[in-house]
Design an enzyme around this catalytic site. Structure first.
Site, PDB file in Angstrom:
ATOM      1  CG  ASP A 290       1.111   3.640   5.776  1.00 29.19           C
ATOM      2  OD1 ASP A 290       0.157   3.600   6.577  1.00 29.19           O
ATOM      3  OD2 ASP A 290       1.572   4.704   5.330  1.00 29.19           O
TER       4      ASP A 290
ATOM      5  N   GLY B  17       6.282   8.224   0.289  1.00 33.49           N
ATOM      6  CA  GLY B  17       7.221   8.793   1.240  1.00 33.49           C
ATOM      7  C   GLY B  17       8.053   7.730   1.929  1.00 33.49           C
TER       8      GLY B  17
ATOM      9  N   PRO C 125       1.553   7.462  -1.592  1.00 30.17           N
ATOM     10  CG  PRO C 125       1.691   9.702  -0.897  1.00 30.17           C
ATOM     11  CD  PRO C 125       1.084   8.383  -0.521  1.00 30.17           C
TER      12      PRO C 125
ATOM     13  CB  CYS D 243      -2.161   7.917   9.459  1.00 28.45           C
ATOM     14  SG  CYS D 243      -3.187   7.667   8.006  1.00 28.45           S
TER      15      CYS D 243
ATOM     16  CG  ASP E  46      -5.784  -7.079  -3.006  1.00 26.91           C
ATOM     17  OD1 ASP E  46      -5.146  -6.853  -1.954  1.00 26.91           O
ATOM     18  OD2 ASP E  46      -7.003  -7.338  -3.017  1.00 26.91           O
TER      19      ASP E  46
ATOM     20  CB  CYS F  71      -0.936   0.001   1.196  1.00 27.30           C
ATOM     21  SG  CYS F  71      -1.815  -1.569   1.460  1.00 27.30           S
TER      22      CYS F  71
END
Length: 444
Positions: A318, A262, A260, A371, A304, A257
């Site tokens: 993440d 980081g 973007p 998060c 996936d 996953c």
């Protein structure tokens, strides 16, 4: 000489009201979230003819309205005995964004009121309420000092989150979280090297964990070092989990996953052979653009993460989550997410976690992070995983293994950051995203 007939001079049209297009755009952004149920970032990507300053103003009004919606609605409710007329959501949005400007933004009250009245008058469905809008907003301006003095940060939290956070963290900590998430967050950067030097060049400071922290001003791509790929934007909390894998030089690491990117960039910079996996080809395209700018080499796979095969020396997961730890920067989250999302995403997280035992080589490590401030997406997930998969064991995080994380490490050996951590005199430079992380070991 024939006299020409006298013609009356054409009426002079008033010049366009400065700031009105930006305020109209702010209303569109708020409607996108509250009426059409779309993420704010997605709405911000819509094409607009506004120049950069007006785009920035529209975003600031919209984001602040979403952060302070509870307090704004309370102030409006006290001045609308019968409430807002039903079936006129645009009227409510205009009043909310104008009240936001009066109470929380550094703009002249008259500009906020005048723009709101003009927007009400210009809308065929709402034009009959221009007088009401004018009276209500002028009343808020007149009573501003009293309203600000009576603010309760808990009013800005949706009831379902307020109750859950009080149960999980206590009322005092919940109040501290609520107080910081209504403030626009700082801009945190992860730099390739020399963080102290870059902090000096960019006029920023260093966080205890080594991120460069700035106040968000101006366009990010215009900052020194961006075009050269010397740093990337990454909240200080988000920069910790990849480092919990330890020394990854030469290791085959799967970043599940990943977009973007980081954390992908952190792993690649540390010398790992990274496979960045994400189910969204569009998000992977953005990740590829970021890696190109940063001059980092990674392998990308659109798939996936719960269905891939292979064995890895280390894994960073993440996981998709409700993102309630990021509401300071993403205030739409508090209006778009619900307990249903906690439950649904919890099932997805469990599905991804169940793959770790198959994907890790014996003796290999994984870090799971979200998060989210919700225990169901953090502590509870790991406890349930360890109960059902005896191939995995907890590898406790040590308070001294990374500078600055001691306050975040729980007695169990998890990492839990809260937005209220790192208080500062200047709230604009305080806090960090709410994150959970746990490190797991595949038994040999």
């Amino acid at each position: 000489m024939t006299k020409r007939p006298h013609r009356a001079a054409a009426p002079v049209r008033p010049a366009a009201h400065p700031g009105l297009p930006a305020r109209r755009r702010a209303c569109d952004l708020v409607d996108a979230v509250l009426v059409r149920r779309r993420p704010l970032d997605e709405a911000l990507e819509e094409r607009t003819e506004l120049d950069a300053p007006d785009r920035a103003l529209a975003r600031k009004i919209a984001a602040t309205t979403l952060r302070r919606l509870g307090s704004i609605d309370k102030a409006l409710g006290e001045r609308l005995a019968k409430g807002l007329p039903e079936g006129l959501p645009r009227l409510g949005t205009i009043l909310r964004t104008a009240a936001c400007q009066i109470l929380f933004l550094d703009v002249p009250d008259y500009a906020a009121v005048d723009s709101a009245v003009r927007m009400v008058e210009a809308n065929g469905k709402t034009k009959g309420f221009a007088g009401l809008a004018n009276a209500v907003l002028r009343g808020i301006g007149r009573d501003k000092a009293d309203l600000l003095g009576a603010l309760d940060p808990l009013d800005d939290l949706p009831a379902w989150l307020r109750e859950r956070w009080i149960a999980a963290y206590g009322e005092a900590e919940t109040r501290a979280i609520a107080s910081i998430i209504v403030v626009e967050p700082p801009l945190d950067l992860t730099v390739k090297s020399d963080p102290r030097g870059w902090a000096g060049r960019l006029g920023g400071t260093l966080t205890p964990t080594g991120s460069v922290r700035l106040k968000p001003e101006g366009a990010i791509p215009a900052l020194p070092g961006f075009a050269e790929g010397e740093w990337w934007v990454q909240d200080a909390a988000a920069a910790i989990p990849a480092r919990l894998l330890g020394d990854v030089r030469g290791l085959a690491v799967a970043d599940l996953c990943a977009a973007p990117g980081g954390k992908t960039a952190q792993l690649a910079l540390a010398g790992a052979k990274v496979t960045a996996i994400d189910r969204s080809p569009r998000r992977l395209e953005r990740l590829a653009e970021n890696m190109t700018r940063l001059k980092l080499d990674v392998t990308m796979l659109a798939a996936d993460a719960a269905e891939i095969e292979g064995r890895y020396d280390a894994i960073l997961l993440d996981a998709p989550c409700t993102a309630t730890g990021t509401m300071r920067g993403n205030p739409d989250v508090m209006h778009l997410k619900s307990m249903t999302d906690v439950e649904g995403l919890g099932r997805l997280q469990a599905r991804l976690l169940d793959r770790l035992g198959d994907l890790l080589k014996p003796g290999a490590r994984a870090v799971y992070c979200t998060c989210s401030l919700e225990p169901e997406e953090g502590e509870n997930q790991i406890a349930a995983l360890l109960a059902r998969d005896d191939r995995l064991t907890l590898d406790p995080i040590r308070p001294d293994e990374i500078d600055g994380i001691a306050a975040f490490v729980t007695p169990t050996g998890y990492m839990r950051t809260l937005p209220s951590h790192w208080p500062a005199t200047d709230a604009a430079l305080a806090g960090l995203d709410g994150f959970f992380a746990a490190r797991l070991l595949r038994r040999a």
